[in-house]
Write an enzyme that holds these catalytic residues in place. Structure first.
Site: not given
Ligand SMILES: NC(=O)c1ccc[n+]([C@@H]2O[C@H](COP(=O)([O-])OP(=O)(O)OC[C@H]3O[C@@H](n4cnc5c(N)ncnc54)[C@H](O)[C@@H]3O)[C@@H](O)[C@H]2O)c1
Length: 444
Positions: A30, A256, A259, A266
């Protein structure tokens, strides 16, 4: 297998932890140094049931590591997961700047054949863009290294993320090369032992599958909220309607629940992004536009109910809010309905007391400072109701399901409950001496 996960947020950390639990050697990368330093000290950036012990054990065993250096993680590694954020851009499209930046970084460090996996939720066609960025970087290095880009969208739910990852309903893999598909099958084999959960398709189909899944779920919620609003005006109890339709196996009970609107990182952004994709493709997504509009309106329903009951000017009133996270089981407040409610109440002159079992720290970080001046962050759910004119349930945490109504009555100025998730039996609430306002149950 040796894996590098880039982006150590919800998805990256859970993915890394669960792969290490199943025997892979994982390095999570990260750019946030504080996050990585904390993880090395055993401090997790998010609350997620079951995650802490897996992270701590595997870090101790040396099968899970954390770094800010992709170059260091990439040594002898040929599987790279991109798990960075894809927030909504100004026009609603998924902002791919972080994904493409990581693609370039991967192109600058790989030494041998690599599979680059898009785990982030990304629009159809993103794998091609990732491929182009990696190729450009390799060309600049004069390096002739083969690689494949795979789409492997994530379906975990916050609050149940570890369980969802370890026991997925299905594992979607979009791969246009046999070599990459074979590697992905080997990688996921431990998660697919009781039956074959892997569904292989081409890359674009996999990219679209993720958006279609989230949009379908959002549609179910918005549909039910629409029905609830109508029920309210017709003197119908939507909870009976919910059970009535849920018992139809073609419909089912999940998603369903009426709320006060869906939130989180997401559904709102993915519906928006799919709308943009559709419009860019020259297609008017009538249904998806309506899903989003209904949700935006639904987030205002609780505030409107309070104003209908207490008047436009809420000066001198105090409201106790139960629940801040966008759903139970998480401290995530992104796009949470509580944010819209708090703003509406403060704008009308009220003060609010808030309590959430896990999202209090997150709330202090996310709620704007000028709003925090009029907010009391309560120690527990009952002190949030001290001299309150009403209790407003926003997030259906288990702790709020069967509260001590006598204690509530003794603390509150007025005995009024707004139930934003239809958690309570209106008759029971009335028997306890409270006025009840639910969603889709009566005109409150
Ligand atoms: N949160 C969920 O429930 C969920 C579920 C399914 C899919 N997703 C998808 O997964 C993806 C990530 O979501 P998230 O909730 O984990 O995001 P998040 O914001 O919690 O985490 C993203 C991380 O990426 C890091 N980051 C950014 N640029 C970087 C780089 N160049 N190098 C290294 N690290 C870097 C950030 O510092 C951050 O810690 C999104 O596309 C989201 O839509 C999320």
């Amino acid at each position: 297998m040796k894996l590098t996960i880039i982006g150590t947020g919800y998805v990256g950390l859970v993915t890394g932890a669960c792969f290490s639990e199943m025997g892979s050697h994982v390095t999570c990368v990260d750019i946030d140094k504080e996050k990585i330093d904390n993880l090395k000290k055993g401090i997790l950036p998010i609350y997620e049931p079951g995650l802490e012990s897996i992270v701590l054990n595997n870090y101790k065993e040396g099968t899970l590591n954390f770094t800010t250096s992709l170059a260091q993680a990439a040594k002898d590694c040929n599987v790279f997961f991109i798990a960075v954020g894809t927030p909504p851009g100004q026009d609603g499209s998924a902002d791919l700047q972080y994904v493409l930046q990581v693609a370039r970084q991967i192109g600058s460090v790989i030494e041998d054949y690599a599979v680059i996996v898009d785990k982030s939720t990304v629009p159809v066609g993103t794998a091609d863009k990732v491929r182009a960025q990696v190729s450009k970087e390799l060309e600049a290095r004069g390096a002739a290294i083969e690689f494949d880009v795979v789409s492997n969208p994530e379906f975990l739910k916050e609050g149940a993320a570890v369980n969802d990852f370890l026991k997925p309903d299905r594992i979607i893999v979009g791969a246009d090369s046999h070599r990459a598909a074979k590697l992905m099958r080997r990688l996921y084999a431990p998660f697919s032992r009781n039956r074959d959960k892997m569904l292989f398709m081409n890359v674009k189909d996999a990219e679209m599958t993720k958006y279609a899944a989230n949009s379908m779920l959002a549609t179910k919620i918005s549909f039910m909220n629409e029905i609830a609003n109508l029920c309210e005006r017709l003197g119908v109890d939507v909870e009976n309607v919910r059970k009535g339709i849920g018992s139809d196996s073609r419909i089912g009970y999940s998603f369903i629940y009426p709320g006060c609107g869906y939130g989180g990182s997401c559904f709102p952004k993915d519906v928006k992004a799919l709308v943009k994709t559709a419009k860019d493709a020259g297609f008017v997504p009538t249904l998806l536009d309506a899903v989003e509009e209904r949700n935006n309106l639904q987030k205002q329903v609780l505030g409107n109910k309070v104003i209908n009951r207490f008047g436009q000017d809420l000066t001198g009133r105090t409201f106790g809010i139960w629940g801040l996270a966008f759903k139970p089981g998480t401290d995530d407040m992104r796009e949470a309905s509580s944010r819209v409610l708090i703003k509406a109440l403060l704008d009308a002159g009220a003060r609010v007391n808030v309590y959430d079992p896990v999202a209090m720290d997150q709330a202090r970080k996310e709620i704007p400072a000028q709003e925090q001046e009029k907010i009391c962050f309560a120690q527990d759910q009952y002190s949030a109701l001290d001299t309150a004119d009403a209790c407003i349930l926003v997030t259906e945490w288990k702790a709020f399901r069967q509260p001590d109504f006598k204690k509530m009555a003794s603390l509150m100025k007025e005995r009024v409950i707004f139930d934003g998730r239809n958690q309570y039996d209106p008759d029971e609430i009335k028997e306890a001496g409270f006025e009840y306002h639910g969603i889709g149950r009566e005109l409150g």
